[in-house]
Design a protein around this motif. Structure first.
Motif, PDB file in Angstrom:
ATOM      1  N   THR A  78       0.621   5.812  -0.504  1.00  0.00           N
ATOM      2  CA  THR A  78      -0.172   7.033  -0.608  1.00  0.00           C
ATOM      3  C   THR A  78       0.532   7.990  -1.555  1.00  0.00           C
ATOM      4  OG1 THR A  78      -0.973   6.793   1.663  1.00  0.00           O
ATOM      5  CG2 THR A  78      -1.177   8.966   0.649  1.00  0.00           C
TER       6      THR A  78
ATOM      7  N   THR B 180      -4.800   6.397  -2.387  1.00  0.00           N
ATOM      8  CA  THR B 180      -4.097   5.208  -1.920  1.00  0.00           C
ATOM      9  C   THR B 180      -4.155   4.150  -3.015  1.00  0.00           C
ATOM     10  OG1 THR B 180      -4.625   5.644   0.394  1.00  0.00           O
ATOM     11  CG2 THR B 180      -4.039   3.385  -0.182  1.00  0.00           C
TER      12      THR B 180
ATOM     13  N   SER C 264       3.611   2.199   3.265  1.00  0.00           N
ATOM     14  CA  SER C 264       3.030   2.013   4.597  1.00  0.00           C
ATOM     15  C   SER C 264       4.089   2.011   5.693  1.00  0.00           C
ATOM     16  CB  SER C 264       2.236   0.694   4.639  1.00  0.00           C
ATOM     17  OG  SER C 264       3.061  -0.395   4.231  1.00  0.00           O
TER      18      SER C 264
ATOM     19  N   ARG D  12      -2.166   0.266  -4.544  1.00  0.00           N
ATOM     20  CA  ARG D  12      -1.300  -0.878  -4.232  1.00  0.00           C
ATOM     21  C   ARG D  12      -0.384  -1.139  -5.421  1.00  0.00           C
ATOM     22  NH1 ARG D  12      -2.285  -3.771   0.234  1.00  0.00           N
ATOM     23  NH2 ARG D  12      -4.177  -3.267   1.419  1.00  0.00           N
TER      24      ARG D  12
ATOM     25  N   GLU E 154       0.826  -1.206   0.000  1.00  0.00           N
ATOM     26  CA  GLU E 154       0.000   0.000   0.000  1.00  0.00           C
ATOM     27  C   GLU E 154       0.861   1.257   0.000  1.00  0.00           C
ATOM     28  OE1 GLU E 154      -2.812   1.706   3.329  1.00  0.00           O
ATOM     29  OE2 GLU E 154      -3.834   0.070   2.261  1.00  0.00           O
TER      30      GLU E 154
END
Length: 344
Positions: free
Chosen positions: A291, A329, A309, A331, A289
């Motif tokens: 951002t 966000t 993360s 992945r 993950e």
């Protein structure tokens, strides 16, 4: 491979007491383009000027066709070397027409009729026939570049040297002229060396790529090999952005936020740097993950700066077909075939 038309060995040179070349080696081959890529101050232009005979080495040698042009003690004058040079500012004679600029390098070497034929051939090849009677101040930057190239090629030199020849041109014109220039040079069969600080330019022109930093060649090879198999973090960064993860080998693996990655050739306990190009990351529902902190669009792709993360900062390059928004966000997974591993 055939014998090189020029070999530089152990070249050393200082300017103002500061070492500029620190034991440089390189070979140039007929019909091939060698690009020397490095930041400002790396010694690229000094190397070029030394090959051209415009600077004298303090140690080392430059040899061409069995002749020793420079050995740190004796130097062959520039006019006696079969070398053509295209400088960054083109260095055209302002008082001479295009035709006479190109003819300048043929003085004394060809009969008038032969020289006239050679100039006409080059003007046609460079696609500047309509400019033959124009003066340099009447030409655009791209037109001046083509005249400078034609002048350098006029005496059929064994070697063509280009010193950042496209840097003053706009991006679209640079790409077009690079392609045309390399076509003309390869058709001439000369050995060519282009010095540049632009990685894209190096990739688009070179058969062989040399990375130069602080007066030394730090890596050489085909553009693909140098890009995909960097010998150091420094050489990797000369070719573009890189993400670096440091870890410790445990049972032939290294733990990363993307999962464990196999490290088959390093002993347990060894520190390793994992080098990840931005394009080695891709969106995946099962990925780590991130951002998104910032987005830049470059040549039809989106370059993201994102925080993982675990707090790590990453750069990813993704297709523009699925636009990403700042603050989103997402992945990301890792393409393990597109990474490099180096001892830390």
């Amino acid at each position: 491979m055939s014998q090189p038309v020029l070999s530089v060995r152990g070249a050393e040179k200082s300017l103002g007491g500061n070492p500029i070349l620190k034991g440089v080696d390189l070979d140039l081959y007929c019909g091939q383009v060698c690009a020397v890529l490095g930041p400002s101050g790396a010694g690229k232009s000094t190397l070029l000027r030394s090959i051209a005979g415009l600077e004298a080495l303090e140690a080392g040698s430059i040899i061409s066709g069995g002749q020793r042009w420079d050995d740190g003690k004796h130097i062959t004058p520039a006019e006696q070397r079969r070398v053509g040079v295209v400088f960054q500012d083109y260095a055209l004679f302002p008082h001479l027409t295009v035709e006479k600029n190109i003819a300048f390098g043929l003085k004394g070497s060809l009969a008038k009729d032969a020289a006239r034929e050679r100039v006409a051939e080059l003007i046609s090849q460079a696609e500047i026939s309509a400019l033959a009677q124009s003066y340099p101040h009447e030409l655009s930057g791209g037109e001046q570049q083509r005249v400078a190239l034609a002048r350098a090629l006029a005496p059929r030199p064994d070697i063509i040297l280009l010193d950042e020849p496209f840097s003053s041109l706009d991006r679209r014109l640079r790409a077009d002229l690079r392609e045309q220039t390399m076509k003309v040079i390869r058709e001439a069969g000369a050995a060519a060396m282009i010095v540049t600080h632009d990685a894209d330019e190096a990739f688009e022109t070179a058969d062989t790529l040399l990375l130069m930093e602080d007066g030394r060649i730090i890596q050489s090879g085909s553009p693909a090999d140098v890009y995909c198999r960097p010998v150091s973090i420094s050489s990797a960064r000369l070719l573009g952005d890189i993400n670096v993860v440091t870890g410790t080998v445990d049972q032939n693996r290294i733990a990363t936020l993307f999962g464990d990655i196999a490290i088959p050739d390093m002993q347990d306990g060894a520190s390793v740097n994992l080098l990840v190009r931005p394009e080695a990351l891709r969106e995946s529902e099962t990925g780590a993950e991130f951002t998104v902190e910032d987005i830049r669009i470059r040549q039809g792709r989106q370059r993201l700066r994102a925080t993982a993360s675990d707090g790590g900062r990453w750069i990813a390059e993704l297709p523009l077909a699925h636009p990403i928004k700042k603050g989103e966000t997402l992945r990301l997974a890792l393409d393990e075939t597109a990474i490099s591993l180096l001892p830390a």
